[in-house]
Design a protein around this motif. Structure first.
Motif, PDB file in Angstrom:
ATOM      1  N   ASN A  79      36.680  47.269  60.239  1.00  0.00           N
ATOM      2  CA  ASN A  79      35.914  47.940  61.276  1.00  0.00           C
ATOM      3  C   ASN A  79      35.719  49.435  61.006  1.00  0.00           C
ATOM      4  O   ASN A  79      35.028  50.092  61.745  1.00  0.00           O
ATOM      5  N   ASP A  80      36.403  49.946  59.973  1.00  0.00           N
ATOM      6  CA  ASP A  80      36.369  51.392  59.780  1.00  0.00           C
ATOM      7  C   ASP A  80      35.050  51.814  59.154  1.00  0.00           C
ATOM      8  O   ASP A  80      34.573  51.172  58.224  1.00  0.00           O
ATOM      9  N   TYR A  81      34.499  52.883  59.677  1.00  0.00           N
ATOM     10  CA  TYR A  81      33.184  53.311  59.211  1.00  0.00           C
ATOM     11  C   TYR A  81      33.204  54.710  58.614  1.00  0.00           C
ATOM     12  O   TYR A  81      32.182  55.261  58.269  1.00  0.00           O
ATOM     13  N   GLU A  82      34.370  55.287  58.510  1.00  0.00           N
ATOM     14  CA  GLU A  82      34.401  56.663  57.997  1.00  0.00           C
ATOM     15  C   GLU A  82      34.514  56.662  56.482  1.00  0.00           C
ATOM     16  O   GLU A  82      35.585  56.853  55.930  1.00  0.00           O
ATOM     17  N   VAL A  83      33.412  56.412  55.828  1.00  0.00           N
ATOM     18  CA  VAL A  83      33.394  56.393  54.378  1.00  0.00           C
ATOM     19  C   VAL A  83      32.569  57.578  53.926  1.00  0.00           C
ATOM     20  O   VAL A  83      31.356  57.558  54.021  1.00  0.00           O
ATOM     21  N   ALA A  84      33.234  58.603  53.520  1.00  0.00           N
ATOM     22  CA  ALA A  84      32.499  59.790  53.083  1.00  0.00           C
ATOM     23  C   ALA A  84      33.353  60.536  52.080  1.00  0.00           C
ATOM     24  O   ALA A  84      34.568  60.411  52.076  1.00  0.00           O
ATOM     25  N   ALA A  85      32.704  61.287  51.233  1.00  0.00           N
ATOM     26  CA  ALA A  85      33.434  62.072  50.247  1.00  0.00           C
ATOM     27  C   ALA A  85      32.577  63.239  49.826  1.00  0.00           C
ATOM     28  O   ALA A  85      31.401  63.310  50.160  1.00  0.00           O
ATOM     29  N   TYR A  86      33.183  64.142  49.100  1.00  0.00           N
ATOM     30  CA  TYR A  86      32.459  65.342  48.694  1.00  0.00           C
ATOM     31  C   TYR A  86      31.683  65.151  47.406  1.00  0.00           C
ATOM     32  O   TYR A  86      30.818  65.916  47.086  1.00  0.00           O
ATOM     33  N   ASP A  87      32.071  64.148  46.597  1.00  0.00           N
ATOM     34  CA  ASP A  87      31.307  63.955  45.367  1.00  0.00           C
ATOM     35  C   ASP A  87      31.145  62.460  45.096  1.00  0.00           C
ATOM     36  O   ASP A  87      31.777  61.624  45.709  1.00  0.00           O
ATOM     37  N   ARG A  88      30.250  62.172  44.199  1.00  0.00           N
ATOM     38  CA  ARG A  88      29.901  60.785  43.929  1.00  0.00           C
ATOM     39  C   ARG A  88      31.062  59.991  43.330  1.00  0.00           C
ATOM     40  O   ARG A  88      31.225  58.824  43.625  1.00  0.00           O
ATOM     41  N   LEU A  89      31.834  60.698  42.506  1.00  0.00           N
ATOM     42  CA  LEU A  89      32.885  59.983  41.796  1.00  0.00           C
ATOM     43  C   LEU A  89      33.928  59.427  42.770  1.00  0.00           C
ATOM     44  O   LEU A  89      34.435  58.320  42.583  1.00  0.00           O
ATOM     45  N   SER A  90      34.218  60.173  43.810  1.00  0.00           N
ATOM     46  CA  SER A  90      35.261  59.668  44.719  1.00  0.00           C
ATOM     47  C   SER A  90      34.734  58.565  45.620  1.00  0.00           C
ATOM     48  O   SER A  90      35.478  58.020  46.424  1.00  0.00           O
ATOM     49  N   MET A  91      33.460  58.256  45.496  1.00  0.00           N
ATOM     50  CA  MET A  91      32.976  57.100  46.233  1.00  0.00           C
ATOM     51  C   MET A  91      33.078  55.817  45.413  1.00  0.00           C
ATOM     52  O   MET A  91      32.662  54.757  45.860  1.00  0.00           O
TER      53      MET A  91
END
Ligand code: SF4
Ligand code: SF4
Lengths: 187, 353
Positions: A140-152
């Protein structure tokens, strides 16, 4: 066929504009007072970092790779999810391991690398549908964010650990059973 | 006051003047900037939203978001001061001041409290003492000047949207000015003078003797015209996101934009002060014949804030008018109505009421 526009005949009172404006002001003032005396928790607005929206069951958010109680990954690296994924964002590399107690000498498969590119994922849930072992779940978690592409690029341990603490599970960074050395396949 | 004057080596009259100017204009400026926040918060409440409530002093003291003012100010202050290449530089810089100064200046003649006698001298609580010969004509004239701020801003920024916005705003202001002036004239007539102090004392302390009751039509006309004058929402033709981008301030940024925006709110304050003075008995306290000075100031401030709030309130109640609708309303409704108001009161007066 044209649309027949209904002309509203304004009454004498409405034509003065003053009375309708006062009525409108009454409505807005009612809203103002109502909103003013509604406690913050009951208002429509969810003030995000302080309050979080409770997502309905079946919401498709960030993935989790499920594990057994001893910490072993449930995934058997069957590649079904990678096949089913319409965004082609799952990449798996399999490895073998062998535990005499469980596998009686036979080799079992598990992913050595399990990577999901969260930037390409469309959160369709097909991987969850496809998995024969119920090893991959969309949470259910929707907080998927990061500062750069690699950490995604979420790796195997990210997928297993991201919400481990929130769920009261231990963080694991190692498979309980070491992988079996690779053997050359006899032709 | 005398001690202050002797400390500063000036005459008491001069010291009193300076004190009045500082207090009045800083209060108006402060109120204008507070009102930007009131507008945002109030509109949010009206629309079942929450509004700016997160700005906090030192990231901690969150006084229902009031720090938003500071945050806005700081943000505007430190923004890059962009100046498009083909603007008329002098006018481009002048315009925000042209908009802001007249909006504040109108406040100068408004009495915000009762006169009082101290040490044998009478002190008047308005920046310009009554009997200066300008009276209520002064804010009207200055209000007419406000259109230059908009027009100059529009003209100098060399932008089609700006010019359109400025043109519309000036057309609106000009056409509503006539109806407004006629509504004020009938007040001058019934009062027998145009000094704000006279107008206020003629209204007395009983609310049904205030000009709003005998001249309700005039009040409606004047108040509506004030919306057009201040360029506020039912008639905000200087702007219009869906039609002409941001209108006259399309090219403006940083502190210059902030001044233009503040000018609107300063104008709003002046407008509500005018409404209070002309129609709601100024500093008169209801049912108190001889109020104390403090009470009269309080009464004025409460009325002022109420009308300033009504400006906000109406803005978020009514949808925008179309340009031609507004012109029709101005010329075909407001002007005849104020004329009828004038003629009826002239007739009543000629028959000895
Ligand atoms: S949710 Fe859909 S897009 Fe995302 S990894 Fe699973 S199958 Fe692929
Ligand atoms: S997650 Fe499920 S479908 Fe994907 S490889 Fe592992 S077991 Fe197979």
């Amino acid at each position: 066929m044209g649309v027949v526009v209904k002309k509203v005949e304004l009454s004498w009172l409405d034509r003065t504009y003053v009375w309708p404006v006062l009525k409108g002001m009454g409505i807005t003032f009612k809203h103002f007072i109502k909103q003013l005396f509604t406690p913050t928790s009951k208002r429509y607005t969810i003030q995000y970092p302080d309050m979080k929206k409770v997502m309905p069951a079946g919401y498709r958010g960030l993935h989790e790779l499920k594990r057994f109680e001893d910490g072993a990954i449930k995934c058997v690296a069957c590649f079904m999810c990678a096949e089913a994924c319409p965004a082609r964002c799952i990449s798996i590399e399999a490895e073998e391991f062998s535990d005499l107690n469980i596998t009686q000498g036979f080799e079992e498969k598990r992913p050595q690398v399990f990577k999901i590119d969260m930037l390409r994922c469309i959160y369709c849930g097909m991987c969850e549908e496809a998995c024969p072992k119920d090893a991959i779940w969309l949470r259910n978690d929707y907080e998927v964010a990061a500062y750069d592409r690699l950490s995604m690029q979420f790796g195997k341990w990210d997928l297993m650990n991201t919400y481990a603490e929130a769920d009261g599970k231990a963080r694991i960074t190692e498979d309980p059973i070491p992988s079996a050395p690779r053997r050359a396949i006899a032709m | 006051m005398d001690t202050l004057a002797s400390l500063l080596h000036t005459s008491p009259a001069l010291a009193w003047m300076v004190v009045k100017i500082v207090i009045v204009f800083s209060a108006v400026m402060l109120l204008a900037s507070v009102w930007t926040w009131v507008e945002r918060r109030g509109s949010a409440m009206i629309q079942d939203r929450i509004g700016p409530n997160r700005a906090a002093l030192f990231g901690r003291i969150r006084i229902i978001g009031l720090a938003q003012l500071l945050a806005d100010g700081i943000k505007f202050f430190f923004k890059e001061d962009l100046e498009p290449t083909d603007v008329n530089k002098g006018l481009f810089w002048l315009a925000p001041f042209l908009a802001f100064v007249p909006a504040m200046m109108g406040f100068a003649v408004i009495p915000f409290g009762r006169d009082f006698v101290s040490g044998g001298a009478t002190y008047h609580l308005s920046v310009l003492d009554p009997g200066n010969g300008m009276g209520m004509l002064y804010p009207m004239a200055i209000g007419g000047l406000a259109v230059y701020g908009v027009l100059v801003a529009a003209w100098s920024s060399n932008n089609k949207w700006s010019i359109l916005g400025g043109m519309r705003a000036s057309a609106a202001m000009v056409s509503y000015e006539i109806g407004m002036s006629l509504a004020v004239v009938s007040i001058f007539m019934t009062t027998g003078g145009y000094d704000p102090a006279e107008i206020i004392s003629a209204q007395g302390s009983l609310p049904w003797h205030w000009n709003v009751v005998p001249q309700f039509l005039g009040f409606i006309v004047f108040f509506t015209c004030m919306f057009a004058e201040t360029n506020r929402l039912p008639f905000d033709f200087a702007e219009g996101e869906s039609e002409i981008v941001a209108g006259f301030n399309t090219e403006y940024g940083s502190m210059k934009f902030s001044l233009l925006a503040l000018a609107e709110y300063a104008h709003l304050m002046t407008a509500s002060a005018l409404v209070v003075t002309l129609f709601f008995g100024g500093w008169q306290v209801p049912f108190v014949a001889h109020p104390s000075v403090g009470l009269s100031i309080l009464s004025f401030v409460v009325k002022l804030l109420f009308f300033a709030w009504v400006f906000v309130w109406i803005r978020w109640t009514l949808p925008r008018f179309r340009y031609d609708q507004m012109m029709r309303l101005g010329w075909k409704a407001m002007l005849p109505m104020s004329m009828v108001n004038l003629v009826v009161h002239a007739w009543l007066m000629s028959h000895g009421r």
